[in-house]
Enzyme design. Structure first.
Site, PDB file in Angstrom:
ATOM      1  N   ASP A 177       0.819  -1.227   0.000  1.00  0.00           N
ATOM      2  CA  ASP A 177       0.000   0.000   0.000  1.00  0.00           C
ATOM      3  C   ASP A 177       0.846   1.268   0.000  1.00  0.00           C
ATOM      4  O   ASP A 177       0.461   2.270  -0.611  1.00  0.00           O
ATOM      5  CB  ASP A 177      -0.891   0.046   1.256  1.00  0.00           C
ATOM      6  CG  ASP A 177      -1.865  -1.099   1.290  1.00  0.00           C
ATOM      7  OD1 ASP A 177      -2.108  -1.700   0.233  1.00  0.00           O
ATOM      8  OD2 ASP A 177      -2.376  -1.400   2.382  1.00  0.00           O
TER       9      ASP A 177
HETATM   10  P1  NAP Z   1       1.052  -4.036   3.141  1.00  0.00           P
HETATM   11  O1  NAP Z   1       0.381  -3.073   2.247  1.00  0.00           O
HETATM   12  O2  NAP Z   1       0.244  -4.668   4.200  1.00  0.00           O
HETATM   13  O3  NAP Z   1       1.687  -5.153   2.187  1.00  0.00           O
HETATM   14  C1  NAP Z   1       2.513  -6.138   2.697  1.00  0.00           C
HETATM   15  C2  NAP Z   1       2.884  -7.066   1.573  1.00  0.00           C
HETATM   16  O4  NAP Z   1       3.889  -7.931   2.071  1.00  0.00           O
HETATM   17  C3  NAP Z   1       1.735  -7.931   1.081  1.00  0.00           C
HETATM   18  O5  NAP Z   1       1.267  -7.496  -0.170  1.00  0.00           O
HETATM   19  C4  NAP Z   1       2.342  -9.358   1.024  1.00  0.00           C
HETATM   20  O6  NAP Z   1       2.169  -9.879  -0.285  1.00  0.00           O
HETATM   21  C5  NAP Z   1       3.811  -9.147   1.360  1.00  0.00           C
HETATM   22  N1  NAP Z   1       4.357 -10.184   2.238  1.00  0.00           N
HETATM   23  C6  NAP Z   1       3.801 -10.737   3.327  1.00  0.00           C
HETATM   24  N2  NAP Z   1       4.608 -11.656   3.878  1.00  0.00           N
HETATM   25  C7  NAP Z   1       5.728 -11.686   3.109  1.00  0.00           C
HETATM   26  C8  NAP Z   1       6.931 -12.444   3.142  1.00  0.00           C
HETATM   27  N3  NAP Z   1       7.151 -13.376   4.085  1.00  0.00           N
HETATM   28  N4  NAP Z   1       7.881 -12.207   2.200  1.00  0.00           N
HETATM   29  C9  NAP Z   1       7.650 -11.278   1.217  1.00  0.00           C
HETATM   30  N5  NAP Z   1       6.531 -10.536   1.149  1.00  0.00           N
HETATM   31  C10 NAP Z   1       5.575 -10.745   2.073  1.00  0.00           C
HETATM   32  O7  NAP Z   1       2.322  -3.407   3.853  1.00  0.00           O
HETATM   33  P2  NAP Z   1       2.917  -1.929   3.805  1.00  0.00           P
HETATM   34  O8  NAP Z   1       3.219  -1.532   2.402  1.00  0.00           O
HETATM   35  O9  NAP Z   1       4.010  -1.948   4.828  1.00  0.00           O
HETATM   36  O10 NAP Z   1       1.722  -1.003   4.265  1.00  0.00           O
HETATM   37  C11 NAP Z   1       1.254  -0.978   5.604  1.00  0.00           C
HETATM   38  C12 NAP Z   1      -0.248  -0.898   5.597  1.00  0.00           C
HETATM   39  O11 NAP Z   1      -0.690  -1.075   6.953  1.00  0.00           O
HETATM   40  C13 NAP Z   1      -0.749   0.469   5.120  1.00  0.00           C
HETATM   41  O12 NAP Z   1      -1.954   0.333   4.396  1.00  0.00           O
HETATM   42  C14 NAP Z   1      -1.026   1.194   6.445  1.00  0.00           C
HETATM   43  O13 NAP Z   1      -2.021   2.195   6.311  1.00  0.00           O
HETATM   44  C15 NAP Z   1      -1.500   0.023   7.295  1.00  0.00           C
HETATM   45  N6  NAP Z   1      -1.387   0.318   8.739  1.00  0.00           N
HETATM   46  C16 NAP Z   1      -0.167   0.590   9.258  1.00  0.00           C
HETATM   47  C17 NAP Z   1      -0.066   0.939  10.583  1.00  0.00           C
HETATM   48  C18 NAP Z   1       1.262   1.323  11.185  1.00  0.00           C
HETATM   49  O14 NAP Z   1       1.258   1.905  12.259  1.00  0.00           O
HETATM   50  N7  NAP Z   1       2.368   1.000  10.552  1.00  0.00           N
HETATM   51  C19 NAP Z   1      -1.192   0.958  11.389  1.00  0.00           C
HETATM   52  C20 NAP Z   1      -2.426   0.629  10.822  1.00  0.00           C
HETATM   53  C21 NAP Z   1      -2.489   0.315   9.491  1.00  0.00           C
HETATM   54  P3  NAP Z   1       2.210 -11.468  -0.522  1.00  0.00           P
HETATM   55  O15 NAP Z   1       1.124 -12.036   0.324  1.00  0.00           O
HETATM   56  O16 NAP Z   1       1.994 -11.629  -1.987  1.00  0.00           O
HETATM   57  O17 NAP Z   1       3.556 -11.939  -0.071  1.00  0.00           O
END
Ligand code: NAP
Length: 487
Positions: free
Chosen positions: A408
């Protein structure tokens, strides 16, 4: 004269010790604002907490005659509780996996709320809340602490996937609203009865039990409909509420350490909640009352292009011959625990003359600061780590963006797709780099549950596999180049 001195001495010493604890909390918190000083900040605040506990023991010298017979027993119980709680926390802190940190924070926060509610119960059952202000503050402390406790337990269960789906039913918001009104009504009734405005056929302790039952139920009901993915923000809200409950308790008990520590936690929790909401471009009410990440798929605009998988070794070798690279870590890096492998790969590239930087999105991962902590754990120097606003313009002049387990936070839909749930969220400009490699296991979506157009871009190649396994292959490929060159 001497006896007067003994009367005021404990209070004076408690005041001085409270002041020292307060200073240490503030100073520790200030140091936590930078990753460089955060480890020492945590230690300073921890010492502040120990000093505050010491101050609470000093109250033992300042108690009335009726409490004196139980003094030793109570002090012994307090020491035992601290030893058991401290021991469990020490063990849990050492063994918890990085991806389970949000659950741990949820449960510890819940315990803080529970402790605040327990102190309020002591005030209410023990007639400590004698004035009307004290009574109202005790009831508010009980309400907020108990909601924070039961809500955090549900948040923990969702994050730990004990509870897998949000529980929703028609008219839920109205039902929850009615439970909230009923809880406040019981609180108001308690105040009226205790002030003698009305007489109650139900005994006061029973009313207090009903009040606590209703508050705990409200915390559960309020948290059940919220999606598991929104739990980090919810925990931050409960964290702020716990702080507020603690400071209300402190006011009733005339305990400055509780008041100040509670206010600091309340203010920090509120700011963190607002920052997280801002970084996701969502309002706090949208997080609490909307159904994020589950109903958005059909709103996604059409995506052009195709996914173009490549071998890990080929991608590794390409990066070895690039002159500049920006790494974008995301939740998947933490899930794969691949931070050590990543830094090993980066060091190989640096040795080959590649300029490498890390770009951190404020909400990458599942809790604030998770990526900074992960990279620090692997030993990545802080001067290689850049926050979004400091690095975003660099992508356009960079040879390669390596996106690892992030989705994301690099989704260009946030810029253009008005119907996207992440529209308006600031993203890292990985798509603007000359070449993009994305490491992920397959076609899994991110937290927002939407497809990412970046992966289909002409300049992007997918490297499928678990992040740790892919990086191992990349390291081997780059090392093999060195061996061939030497031979
Ligand atoms: P993300 O959008 O959740 O994407 C994570 C990606 O990691 C997934 O598409 C997944 O695809 C891949 N993945 C999972 N396990 C893996 C592995 N073992 N090896 C390789 N890839 C792997 O993560 P992000 O880009 O870090 O974004 C964070 C999201 O969380 C945002 O939407 C944010 O708004 C939300 N959020 C964050 C917080 C905070 O405080 N950080 C709080 C609330 C919400 P595959 O399944 O294809 O591997």
């Amino acid at each position: 004269m001497m006896s007067d001195l003994f009367k005021i001495l404990p209070e004076a010493v408690i005041g001085a010790v409270d002041l020292i604890a307060t200073f240490l909390f503030m100073y520790g918190l200030k140091r936590m604002s930078s990753p460089v000083t955060a480890p020492s900040g945590i230690k300073v605040a921890g010492v502040g907490m120990a000093v505050a506990i010491l101050a609470s023991f000093l109250y033992a010298f300042d108690i009335g005659a009726t409490a004196k017979p139980f003094l030793l027993l109570n002090l012994g119980l307090a020491v035992l509780a601290i030893a058991i709680g401290g021991g469990l926390a020490w063990w849990a802190g050492r063994t918890v996996a990085m991806t389970a940190m949000p659950q741990m924070v949820a449960i510890y926060n819940g315990l803080g709320g529970g402790a605040a509610a327990a102190i309020a119960a002591f005030e209410l059952f023990g007639d400590k809340a004698d004035g009307v202000t004290q009574l109202v503050f005790s009831l508010l402390g009980a309400l907020i602490g108990a909601v924070s406790f039961s809500g955090s337990v549900i948040a923990w269960a969702k994050l730990d996937e004990v509870l897998k789906k949000p529980l929703r039913f028609p008219g839920q918001q109205i039902f929850n609203g009615l439970v909230a009104i009923a809880t406040l009504a019981v609180g108001g009734y308690i105040v009226a009865v205790s002030r003698g405005t009305i007489t109650s056929p139900v005994a006061m302790p029973v009313l207090i039990y009903i009040f606590f039952g209703a508050t705990l139920l409200f915390g559960i009901l309020m948290t059940l409909p919220i999606g598991g993915a929104d739990m980090p923000v919810v925990i931050s809200i409960y964290n702020a509420l716990t702080g507020l409950a603690v400071s209300l308790d402190g006011f009733v008990l005339e305990n400055p350490a509780l008041m100040i520590a509670g206010m600091v936690v309340g203010a920090a929790g509120t700011l963190l909640t607002l920052l997280m909401a801002k970084a996701m471009n969502r309002s706090v009410s949208n997080i609490l009352f909307s159904n994020f990440g589950t109903v958005v798929e059909q709103k996604q605009g059409a995506i052009k292009g195709s996914l173009k998988p490549v071998e890990a070794s080929d991608a590794g070798i390409f990066m070895r011959y690039a002159s500049s690279l920006i790494v974008v870590p995301g939740y998947g890096l933490a899930a794969a625990q691949a931070q050590g492998k990543l830094y090993e790969f980066v060091k190989l590239l640096q040795a080959a003359g590649v300029s490498v930087k890390f770009a951190i999105h404020p909400v990458a991962g599942r809790m604030p600061g998770q990526m900074d902590v992960l990279l620090a754990e692997a030993g990545v120097p802080y001067d290689m780590i850049f926050q979004l606003e400091d690095i975003n313009d660099d992508f356009a002049n960079t040879d390669v963006a390596l996106v690892i387990g992030a989705n994301d936070v690099v989704n260009p839909a946030a810029r253009t797709e008005k119907t996207s749930p992440i529209y308006g969220m600031p993203i890292l400009n990985a798509d603007k780099a000359k070449k993009v490699y994305v490491i992920k296991r397959g076609q899994g979506k991110g937290y927002a549950g939407i497809v990412n157009a970046l992966f289909y871009g002409d300049n992007c190649n997918m490297v499928y596999g678990d992040a740790a396994a892919v990086l191992t292959k990349m390291i081997e490929a780059v090392r093999a180049l060195g061996t061939k060159a030497a031979a």
